[in-house]
Design an enzyme around this catalytic site. Structure first.
Site, short mmCIF file in Angstrom:
data_model
loop_
_atom_site.label_atom_id
_atom_site.label_comp_id
_atom_site.label_asym_id
_atom_site.label_seq_id
_atom_site.Cartn_x
_atom_site.Cartn_y
_atom_site.Cartn_z
N LEU A 158 0.87 -1.17 0.00
CA LEU A 158 0.00 0.00 0.00
C LEU A 158 0.91 1.22 0.00
O LEU A 158 1.98 1.21 0.60
CB LEU A 158 -0.89 0.02 1.25
CG LEU A 158 -1.92 -1.10 1.41
CD1 LEU A 158 -2.65 -0.95 2.74
CD2 LEU A 158 -2.92 -1.09 0.26
N ASP A 159 0.46 2.29 -0.66
CA ASP A 159 1.24 3.53 -0.64
C ASP A 159 1.43 3.99 0.79
O ASP A 159 0.63 3.67 1.68
CB ASP A 159 0.50 4.63 -1.41
CG ASP A 159 0.34 4.31 -2.88
OD1 ASP A 159 1.09 3.46 -3.39
OD2 ASP A 159 -0.55 4.92 -3.52
N LYS A 160 2.47 4.78 1.01
CA LYS A 160 2.78 5.28 2.35
C LYS A 160 1.56 5.91 3.01
O LYS A 160 1.26 5.64 4.18
CB LYS A 160 3.91 6.32 2.27
CG LYS A 160 4.23 7.00 3.59
CD LYS A 160 5.20 8.14 3.41
CE LYS A 160 5.38 8.91 4.71
NZ LYS A 160 6.22 10.11 4.55
N THR A 162 -1.65 5.56 2.28
CA THR A 162 -2.87 4.78 2.21
C THR A 162 -2.91 3.84 3.40
O THR A 162 -1.91 3.20 3.73
CB THR A 162 -2.93 3.95 0.91
OG1 THR A 162 -2.96 4.83 -0.21
CG2 THR A 162 -4.17 3.07 0.87
N ARG A 266 -5.49 5.92 -7.50
CA ARG A 266 -5.24 7.37 -7.56
C ARG A 266 -5.13 7.85 -9.00
O ARG A 266 -5.71 8.89 -9.37
CB ARG A 266 -3.97 7.69 -6.78
CG ARG A 266 -4.04 7.30 -5.31
CD ARG A 266 -2.65 7.27 -4.67
NE ARG A 266 -2.05 8.59 -4.63
CZ ARG A 266 -0.77 8.80 -4.31
NH1 ARG A 266 0.03 7.77 -4.02
NH2 ARG A 266 -0.30 10.04 -4.29
#
Length: 331
Positions: A158-160, A162, A266
């Site tokens: 997961l993105d930082k 998120t 996104r």
């Protein structure tokens, strides 16, 4: 959450099992052929396994000496007969794969796998600018078997900024099986997001290839030579906040991933004119109290790689997103 017994509310690692790194010192005399070279260029010959930029950092940090004096200028010229010594501190990358006592919010765990809830702000895997304090570092401290697995058992990220659910393998067999299941789209992943604008009322699918943005290296984009990417989108609610908060219309959506490209949701939603609230990288604004990208991995479903039993997990929105979500969905 439905599944076998063994879940925990949270788990904190209390023992720091970092391994101390031994620092090598190298000492050599400058020969006649090297007279007049820049210090950093001369050091490349002494320690060719390190990049010039890393050696420059060692100089600036005071790790290079000559005749008892610290040499702090990379551009300084060396002289024939001069004896120079450097303490070869490891690069940040070489120190990244080590255990750190990071609190882990463990939703489920057995001998084969674990499901964790990653908070916003926690990086999943070490990378430039984040060589420590990551989920990977915490996994290495949590169980000994992580050290023998690629990426400490992390099979998707997961993105930082998120938040949400991630599955992590604890054995090689589980890692292989989970990686294959994700590639075959057999792992179910659903997200909740708040986006700008009025999203279509009927569910729809965005199918557009994603790759590195040709202009900005920190962004991804829909590009013709990108990797296939598919996202299903369902609008759950819309509210018009008017011009005063600069929010305008905001939609609450549920997204289902069929692929897992970097920044996929996104990029796909921004491409449709619906950037996530708080996502400044793709045009989102920090409105309704949302200061980070309004994206949360709320549901995870998968077949247990050992038993085949279907496991299903759900995690509600965290406190930094829940109030904004309530404003949109409940008015």
């Amino acid at each position: 959450m439905n599944g076998p017994q063994g879940q925990h509310e949270a788990s904190e690692v209390v023992e720091d099992i970092e391994v101390e790194v031994e620092v090598e010192s190298r000492r050599a005399e400058v020969d006649r052929a090297s007279h007049g070279l820049r210090l950093d260029k001369w050091l490349v010959g002494l320690a060719p396994e390190f990049s010039r930029s890393h050696l420059q950092q060692l100089i600036e940090a005071g790790h290079v000496r000559s005749a008892g004096q610290v040499l702090t200028s990379a551009s300084r010229k060396v002289g024939a007969g001069q004896i120079i010594e450097v303490a070869l501190q490891p690069t940040a990358q070489s120190s990244a794969f080590r255990a750190e006592p990071i609190p882990l919010d463990i939703v489920y765990e057995d001998a084969t796998l674990m499901v964790v809830h990653k908070p916003a702000g926690l990086v999943a895997h070490p990378a430039a600018g984040h060589w420590s304090g990551t989920l990977l570092n915490g996994l290495l401290a949590h169980h000994a078997g992580a050290a023998s697995l690629a990426r400490a058992g992390i099979v998707h990220r997961l993105d930082k900024d998120t938040s949400g659910l991630m599955v992590v393998a604890k054995t090689q067999l589980a890692q292989t099986a989970l990686t294959r299941a994700i590639a075959a789209h057999e792992v179910k992943r659903e997200y909740l997001a708040l986006v700008h604008g009025l999203v279509d009322g009927e569910p729809f699918t965005i199918e557009a290839p994603i790759g590195r943005d040709p202009v900005s290296r920190i962004k991804m984009a829909v590009v013709t030579n990108g990797k296939p990417a598919r996202t299903d989108v369902t609008c759950l609610a819309v509210r018009d906040f008017g011009p005063s908060p600069q929010a305008g219309r905001v939609s609450a959506v549920r997204c289902k991933l069929h692929t897992g490209r970097t920044h996929q949701i996104r990029v796909h939603l921004a491409r449709r004119g619906h950037p996530l609230l708080g996502d400044g990288v793709y045009g989102g604004k920090p409105v309704l109290g949302v200061t980070r990208q309004a994206l949360h991995a709320t549901h995870l479903g998968l077949a247990h790689p050992l038993t085949g039993e279907w496991l299903s997990f759900d995690r509600a929105l965290p406190v930094e997103l829940a109030p904004a979500w309530k404003q949109v969905t409940q008015g």
